[in-house]
Structure formats: C-alpha cells, structure tokens
Scaffold this active site. Structure first.
Site: not given
Ligand SMILES: NC(=O)c1ccc[n+]([C@@H]2O[C@H](COP(=O)([O-])OP(=O)(O)OC[C@H]3O[C@@H](n4cnc5c(N)ncnc54)[C@H](O)[C@@H]3O)[C@@H](O)[C@H]2O)c1
Length: 432
Positions: A255-256, A155, A152-153, A263, A11
């Site tokens: 289905a899958g 991956e 809301f993106l 998430c 994100v």
């Molecule tokens: N991955 C998705 O598709 C997606 C989509 C929408 C929302 N979200 C939400 O967004 C949030 C992040 O998801 P993500 O997949 O990007 O997580 P991720 O684990 O890929 O990235 C999180 C990053 O935060 C860093 N981090 C943690 N604590 C830190 C600190 N104190 N200082 C600096 N950096 C720090 C970690 O090293 C890591 O690189 C989550 O709450 C997730 O649910 C994710």
C-alpha cells in the site's frame, strides 16, 4: 547484429545500451539534439541506477553510437526498434500515437533492403497494422516485417529487468523475423527468460493487460489499506499473508500513494479506450482508474487529520517527489497533485529528492528545494515520506528535527511504528 533504437528515452536508451552490452552494434537515435549531444559527451539524460557506467563502457568500445540522423541510422541497421512516447492525449483518455506514426513515415523513406521493424512502445491493439499500412504506401511488403515486442522494464530497476526478463514477447507471424529475434534474445533466454511467440495483436494486448493488472493489484491493496486503518489491522501483515500465496504473489501488493509514472495511468486509460470503442465494458479497470484518481484526495484528507485541520503556515517536508524511488521520472507523480493542494491551503513546502530539484516546482510560491535530507526536514512540522529511497530508511529524526512536536506521515511504511512509538515520535503510516 546491427540495431537502431528510435527514441532514446527510458526504454530506447536502456534497451539500446543493454543490447550493445550483449555484443550488438547499436545506434540510439533521437530528434532531441541536446540529448544526443550530451550523450556523446557521456552526460546521461535520465537517472537510472547503473546506466551511466554501461553507456560509457559501450560507447567507449564503439558498440554503442548516438545520432540524430534517422535515415542514416536505419540504413546501417538490420533491425529497427521504435521506442518513442505514447502519452495520453489532451482529452485525458485516448493515447496519442502521433510520435509512432511520424516515425513510421520517416522509416518509409529510409528502407532500401529488408528490415525488421519492431515496435517496443506501448500501443493499442492494431497499431502494428497501422504502422505496416504507412510503410507499405511506399515500400513493398517483402522488404519489411513489423513485429510487436513490448517492453516490461521498470524504471529504477531497468537494467536488471531488461537483462533478466521473466519473458520476451514477440508478436509476429513471420517465421524469418521470429528466428532472427529468437537469436537476438538468445543470451536472455539462456539466462531463464521465457520466449513467447504470439500474433502481433496478442503481443500488443499482453502489454496493456499486464500494466492494467499491476495497476489493479496496487489499487486493490491501497483500498484494503483504507479498510485496515478503520479495523486497526496492519496492512503490511495483510500484504505478507496474501502475497505468500503463489497464486497472488507479494510484488505490487504494497500500500502507498496513488500509482503514477509514465505507464500505469496512461495504459489503464488506453485499454479502456480501446474497449469502449468496441462496446466492451472493462468495469474493473475503470474502477481502478477512478479509485487511483481519488487516492491523492484521500491521503490529503489524512494529512489534514494529522495536522488537526491546521494547514496554514505549517512547514511540510516531502522526502522524494518522483512517482517512486530510484527514478527521476515525475510523470503523473502523486506529489504533483498533493503539493499544489497543500500550498493552496497555506502550507509551506520544503522538499528533497535524491535526483535533484524538479522543474515542475521551480518558481512555485512556497515550494522550496533543499539540497540534503537534514536541511529539508530540520524545521518541519510534518515530514511526508513520499518515496521509498534507501536514503530515507534510517534517518535520526529526533536528532535532526528542531520542532519537538513534529509528525511523520510515512506513505511507504518504511519505518516500524513500534520503534517510532518507543521514541515517542508522532508517526502515521498507511493502512495502520
Ligand atoms: N518508461 C518506462 O518505464 C516504460 C516501460 C515499458 C514501456 N514503456 C513504453 O515505451 C515507450 C517509450 O517510453 P519512454 O518512457 O522511454 O519515453 P520517453 O519520453 O522517455 O522517450 C521517448 C523518446 O523518443 C524521442 N522521439 C520522439 N519522436 C521521435 C522521432 N520522430 N525521432 C526520434 N526520436 C523521437 C523523444 O525525443 C524521447 O527522447 C512508451 O510507449 C512507454 O509507454 C515505457
């Protein structure tokens, strides 16, 4: 505007890069030294189509910077986005918010002038209030505003989703912050995104509820696929017929395997956890979680049936092991349940994934990574199409697979069963 993204994961990196591409100055911060060192060299830590080019373009034109220095990055920015992880705790149920609160504590020590602090991570309702309390221990409330702006993106399509979102949700009652954020998002609004200003708590709940709803859609069609198989109906016809109703919509109605990723599994549990504490029974979402957890066992049973119960020493190839196509994300992928179960029964697993070998299967006995599709499937008794990468959509199985009695279990229904029948290939799909 000057922005700081705290957490350079899926994100933080994608939204940071996209914001810089829209003309803002962005610093992406992470406490992972290696990640930042690599990013500065142009090495991208995740697989996401189009991301590398966009990072290089904006890094080279100096609108995008990378840093491990949180204090310095915050002090140089007007708007700070929290984009850290919120995984499920070891109890397998409640969200672990320690990364969020650690960041809040660090922000508290870095504010000297007014900042908008935006939480983009997915969190339980009232987390914004908690962040505010932590920062207010040291900083006067007039010097900061806490906003919820859930992301809301998806991956695999993250850049497109960020750039052309259906909606931008801004949870704040603070007019000044709302005005600044509407301006920040104006390039996306002018491309058609709806801008919705709500209370902070409503924004937090919108995100949890949206993910729970999408997980419900997937689970609904997965259960109907089980019924279709018994009724000799093709679930794909049902999906199309249902999805054309605009009240239902065809997306997330395919289905899958069990839904996975970072998430849906955690956010369905997260919202139930919130509701349980308030004695509200979210029975629909609870049964979605249960059904999804059973899905891999159901599909494993199907594998046993396809191989007529003879798993020992069978060469089974997985095409794709991530939780879906176009991502390298292994978090909660159903392959993590299915492959170890098959190994236990004596299967020999070979897998290919376009995003490379996975550390989750490294040094695992009887799990082998193949560098290309041909060598992965060549000696297979059974090929399981686990993800729907385009790379897997036009394979000449008959030509490549040496064992002439091979079978295919297409968990994504990407091939036509009629064409497979014409070629006399033993082909099994989901829901028909
Ligand atoms: N991955 C998705 O598709 C997606 C989509 C929408 C929302 N979200 C939400 O967004 C949030 C992040 O998801 P993500 O997949 O990007 O997580 P991720 O684990 O890929 O990235 C999180 C990053 O935060 C860093 N981090 C943690 N604590 C830190 C600190 N104190 N200082 C600096 N950096 C720090 C970690 O090293 C890591 O690189 C989550 O709450 C997730 O649910 C994710």
């Amino acid at each position: 505007m000057k922005l700081c993204m705290i957490g350079t994961g899926y994100v933080g990196l994608v939204s940071g890069v996209c914001f810089s591409d829209l003309g803002n100055d962005v610093i992406c911060v992470d406490h992972d030294n290696n990640k930042i060192k690599n990013l500065k060299k142009g090495i991208i830590p995740i697989y996401e189509p189009g991301l590398e080019e966009l990072v290089l373009k904006n890094y080279n034109n100096k609108r995008l910077k990378f840093s491990t220095d949180l204090n310095d990055s915050i002090s140089k920015s007007d708007i700070v986005f929290i984009c850290v992880g919120t995984p499920t705790k070891k109890d397998g149920y409640s969200p672990d918010l320690s990364q969020i609160y650690n960041v809040a504590k660090e922000i508290k020590n870095s504010i000297t002038k007014f900042k908008i602090i935006i939480n983009k991570s997915t969190v339980p309702v009232t987390t914004g209030d908690e962040i505010e309390k932590i920062i207010a221990q040291k900083i006067p409330k007039k010097l900061f505003s806490i906003v919820s702006n859930p992301e809301f993106l998806k991956e695999g399509e993250a850049i497109r989703d960020f750039t052309y979102p259906d909606r931008v949700i801004i949870g704040t009652n603070d007019r000044k912050s709302n005005k600044i954020l509407k301006n920040l998002y104006s390039p996306l609004i002018s491309k058609g995104a709806e801008y919705v200003n709500t209370s902070r708590k409503a924004a937090e709940l919108i995100k949890y509820a949206s993910n729970a709803f999408l997980a419900t859609k997937i689970t609904f069609i997965n259960e109907l696929a089980n019924l279709s198989e018994k009724l000799d109906v093709n679930i794909e016809d049902v999906s199309i017929g249902m999805g054309l109703d605009k009240r239902i919509g065809g997306r997330f109605l395919r289905a899958g395997p069990a839904y996975g990723g970072s998430c849906f599994p955690k956010d369905t549990k997260g919202i139930v956890n919130t509701a349980d504490k308030l004695n509200i029974d979210l029975s629909v979402i609870k049964s979605v979680i249960k059904s999804n957890e059973n899905r891999s066992s159901l599909l494993l049973k199907r594998v046993f049936d396809i191989l007529k119960g003879k798993i020992k020493n069978k060469k089974i190839c997985f095409l794709g092991v991530t939780f879906k196509a176009n991502t390298d994300d292994m978090r909660d992928s159903s392959s993590l349940t299915m492959i170890p179960s098959l190994i236990k029964k004596g299967a020999l697993i070979n897998y290919f994934d376009p995003t490379g070998e996975k550390k989750e299967f490294e040094n695992k006995k009887n799990v082998n990574f193949s560098k290309d599709i041909n060598s992965a499937i060549k000696n297979s008794d059974l090929i399981i199409i686990h993800t729907e990468w385009n790379d897997f959509k036009s394979i000449n199985f008959k030509k490549i697979v040496q064992n002439k009695k091979f079978r295919i279990f297409d968990m994504r229904n990407i091939y036509s069963s009629t064409k497979m029948k014409e070629q006399k290939i033993k082909y099994f799909a989901i829901g028909h």
